[in-house]
Design an enzyme around this catalytic site. Structure first.
Site, PDB file in Angstrom:
ATOM      1  N   GLU A  41     -74.160  33.609 -10.566  1.00  0.00           N
ATOM      2  CA  GLU A  41     -73.535  32.287 -10.663  1.00  0.00           C
ATOM      3  C   GLU A  41     -74.446  31.216 -10.055  1.00  0.00           C
ATOM      4  O   GLU A  41     -75.063  31.429  -9.011  1.00  0.00           O
ATOM      5  CB  GLU A  41     -72.206  32.308  -9.907  1.00  0.00           C
ATOM      6  CG  GLU A  41     -71.472  30.972  -9.866  1.00  0.00           C
ATOM      7  CD  GLU A  41     -70.237  30.992  -8.967  1.00  0.00           C
ATOM      8  OE1 GLU A  41     -69.401  30.094  -9.109  1.00  0.00           O
ATOM      9  OE2 GLU A  41     -70.128  31.908  -8.117  1.00  0.00           O
ATOM     10  N   LYS A 109     -65.839  27.984 -16.048  1.00  0.00           N
ATOM     11  CA  LYS A 109     -65.029  28.657 -15.035  1.00  0.00           C
ATOM     12  C   LYS A 109     -63.639  28.031 -14.943  1.00  0.00           C
ATOM     13  O   LYS A 109     -63.499  26.822 -14.735  1.00  0.00           O
ATOM     14  CB  LYS A 109     -65.748  28.552 -13.677  1.00  0.00           C
ATOM     15  CG  LYS A 109     -65.096  29.318 -12.539  1.00  0.00           C
ATOM     16  CD  LYS A 109     -65.958  29.180 -11.287  1.00  0.00           C
ATOM     17  CE  LYS A 109     -65.407  29.990 -10.122  1.00  0.00           C
ATOM     18  NZ  LYS A 109     -66.271  29.850  -8.919  1.00  0.00           N
ATOM     19  N   CYS A 143     -67.107  34.458 -10.817  1.00  0.00           N
ATOM     20  CA  CYS A 143     -66.743  34.602  -9.409  1.00  0.00           C
ATOM     21  C   CYS A 143     -65.233  34.658  -9.143  1.00  0.00           C
ATOM     22  O   CYS A 143     -64.605  35.694  -9.339  1.00  0.00           O
ATOM     23  CB  CYS A 143     -67.412  33.486  -8.609  1.00  0.00           C
ATOM     24  SG  CYS A 143     -67.653  33.877  -6.856  1.00  0.00           S
TER      25      CYS A 143
END
Length: 264
Positions: A41, A109, A143
């Protein structure tokens, strides 16, 4: 199918230096005859969120060069995530590049991590992470998405057989990282491939531990806490075998779940 996770350190806000480091590591990984390479990331910038708007312009050039690298080496890149400028702000966006150099997926995300102030500087995505790898259904996440099983499960129910996670996961919560990755593999009967960064920024130390986990939850390979290339192999046929052994998708009771949620 041979996969390499490159867990690298990141110099905060130094996209060009970070890209130079990553190009060298991609060259090393290619020598291992892998077909897929996974990056962490925000590996070009790190969490320099207060100045993230100043770095979005650099990303287009880097992504373009990655497309050339993928094509030249006949390798698919789960290229980690990048700060991408949108009309409504900056997103933390996962990029997937095919072995022919095509940009085949962008995933913004969805779940922003308040503990690291993402919600103050980034915009949340609202689209799925599904994509196809030469006939293999897959999905990618970033994440904090890992902590939301209903979101991950929605993708396996749509057919995903490999779940890719790219992360900057702090070392103090590595037990959560390992446990959640295993859980996502077992409950979705999928392979899980997860690439985490290492090193430090101004506020955090990151734990590495990049890993490949099979659909039974068995760890096939796992990295340490330093820069390294973590290599594992997957057999997509094993997903069908395990899903046939314990048919959890057939045994789901969606109407009951909806009823309970409605009544709570």
């Amino acid at each position: 199918m041979k996969i390499a996770c490159i867990q690298s350190d990141v110099i905060l806000g130094e996209s060009i230096s970070n890209f130079s480091n990553m190009k060298s590591k991609i060259s090393e990984a290619v020598k291992e005859n892998v077909s897929i390479i996974v990056l962490p990331e925000l590996w070009t910038t790190g969490y320099c969120l207060e100045e993230i708007n100043n770095h979005t312009g650099e990303q287009e050039t880097i992504i373009s060069e990655l497309r050339s690298i993928a094509k030249l080496n006949n390798v698919t890149l789960i290229a980690g995530s990048f700060p991408i400028a949108r009309e409504n702000g900056v997103t933390n966006t996962l990029i997937v590049i095919s072995n022919t150099g095509e940009l085949i997926k962008t995933y913004d995300k969805v779940h922003l991590f308040q503990l690291m102030n993402e919600h103050h500087y980034l915009q949340s995505g609202n689209m799925d992470g599904l994509f196809d790898l030469n006939g293999l259904p897959a999905a990618g996440f970033v994440c904090y998405d890992l902590r939301f099983p209903e979101w991950i499960g929605a993708h396996s129910q749509k057919g995903a057989k490999v779940l890719f996670f790219v992360a900057e996961w702090p070392i103090q919560r590595m037990n959560h990282w390992e446990t959640l990755l295993k859980a996502r593999a077992i409950e979705n009967q999928c392979y899980v491939v997860a690439c985490n960064r290492v090193g430090k920024d101004l506020a955090n130390t990151f734990g590495g531990g990049s890993t490949v986990i099979d659909p039974w939850g068995e760890v096939l390979t796992k990295g340490g806490t330093n820069e390294e290339i973590v290599i594992g192999e997957i057999d997509p046929n094993k997903v069908d075998e395990i899903r046939g052994t314990i048919p959890i998708f057939e045994d789901r009771k969606e109407e009951i779940y909806k009823k309970v949620k409605k009544n709570i």
